[in-house]
Design an enzyme around this catalytic site. Structure first.
Site, mmCIF file in Angstrom:
data_model
loop_
_atom_site.group_PDB
_atom_site.id
_atom_site.type_symbol
_atom_site.label_atom_id
_atom_site.label_comp_id
_atom_site.label_asym_id
_atom_site.label_seq_id
_atom_site.Cartn_x
_atom_site.Cartn_y
_atom_site.Cartn_z
ATOM 1 N N CYS A 80 0.886 -1.174 0.000
ATOM 2 C CA CYS A 80 0.000 0.000 0.000
ATOM 3 C C CYS A 80 0.912 1.210 0.000
ATOM 4 C CB CYS A 80 -0.912 0.002 1.227
ATOM 5 S SG CYS A 80 -1.842 1.562 1.423
ATOM 6 N N CYS A 191 -0.413 3.679 -6.678
ATOM 7 C CA CYS A 191 -1.402 3.143 -5.741
ATOM 8 C C CYS A 191 -1.567 1.689 -6.139
ATOM 9 C CB CYS A 191 -2.731 3.877 -5.846
ATOM 10 S SG CYS A 191 -4.076 3.058 -4.927
#
Length: 233
Positions: A80, A191
């Site tokens: 992440c 992302c």
């Protein structure tokens, strides 16, 4: 053993683990990287926290890290990008090395120092300057989508989390193409939801895409490969 602090989101963690497997030179099960995963999907939203609109996710991430330590992990990966805002705080609380996703990306960039790197990412990642600061140390300049484009990137990321991939793919392809047209030879999918949506992207945009998840996976394989099991006599 690689500890995967996942769940942010769950599909991104699965994508990361698949990329670890695909990037491991192996001819048998025992050649693969041993992994243990904590899919802590209850960790509060990272972007909301950075923007001052949500709970602090650090306590929940620390709890997940403790679980990975107890399970025998010897190093940690966090698939992440936004969660890396808390990388230093997490690293300060564990003796286990936590591989940094931006360092992994920087090691794969082909452009010369000073080159503009497109960075479509969550608004939290952008606000925290995770890529701007870390790539800046390597001499790169980050180009961030403008406000309207950033809102579209965030909309696409939410669509991926909701399982609505075709809609997300169309948006993210358009935004990646816009960054390339603005002079970015390389566009980092910054992302971990974005590579999920652009997995099948083709044409000119494909050549300039840099998959942060893939870069982290390769870095983890390089770090963990000495742990491969010996051949039985």
């Amino acid at each position: 053993m690689l500890g995967v602090l996942g769940g942010m989101g769950p599909m991104a963690a699965v994508d990361f683990m698949a990329k670890v497997v695909r990037n491991t030179p192996a001819s048998r099960d025992q050649d693969h990287v041993r992994m243990v995963v904590c899919s802590a999907a209850d960790i509060p939203d990272r972007t909301a926290a950075i923007l001052g609109e949500g709970a602090d996710p650090l306590p929940a991430m620390r709890d997940a890290l403790r679980r990975l330590e107890a399970a025998g992990a010897t190093r940690i990966a966090i698939p992440c990008n936004t969660a890396h805002h808390w990388h230093a705080a997490l690293q300060a609380g564990t003796p286990l090395p936590i591989l940094h996703i931006v360092d992994a990306v920087a090691d794969t960039l082909a452009g010369p120092p000073g080159a503009a790197i497109g960075v479509p990412a969550t608004s939290g990642t952008v606000r925290a300057g995770i890529y701007q600061s870390r790539l800046g140390l390597r001499g790169y300049a980050c180009r961030i989508p403008d406000d309207a484009a950033q809102a579209e990137v965030m909309r696409a990321i939410r669509l991926v989390k909701a399982g609505r991939l075709p809609e997300a793919t169309a948006i993210l392809r358009r935004e990646a193409e816009a960054l390339a047209a603005a002079g970015c030879r390389e566009v980092v999918m910054a992302c971990t939801e974005i590579p999920v949506a652009l997995a099948a992207a083709d044409g000119p945009v494909r050549a300039g895409l840099v998959d942060a998840t893939e870069a982290l996976a390769r870095s983890c394989v390089a770090a963990c490969r000495p742990e491969a099991a010996p051949v039985a006599a």
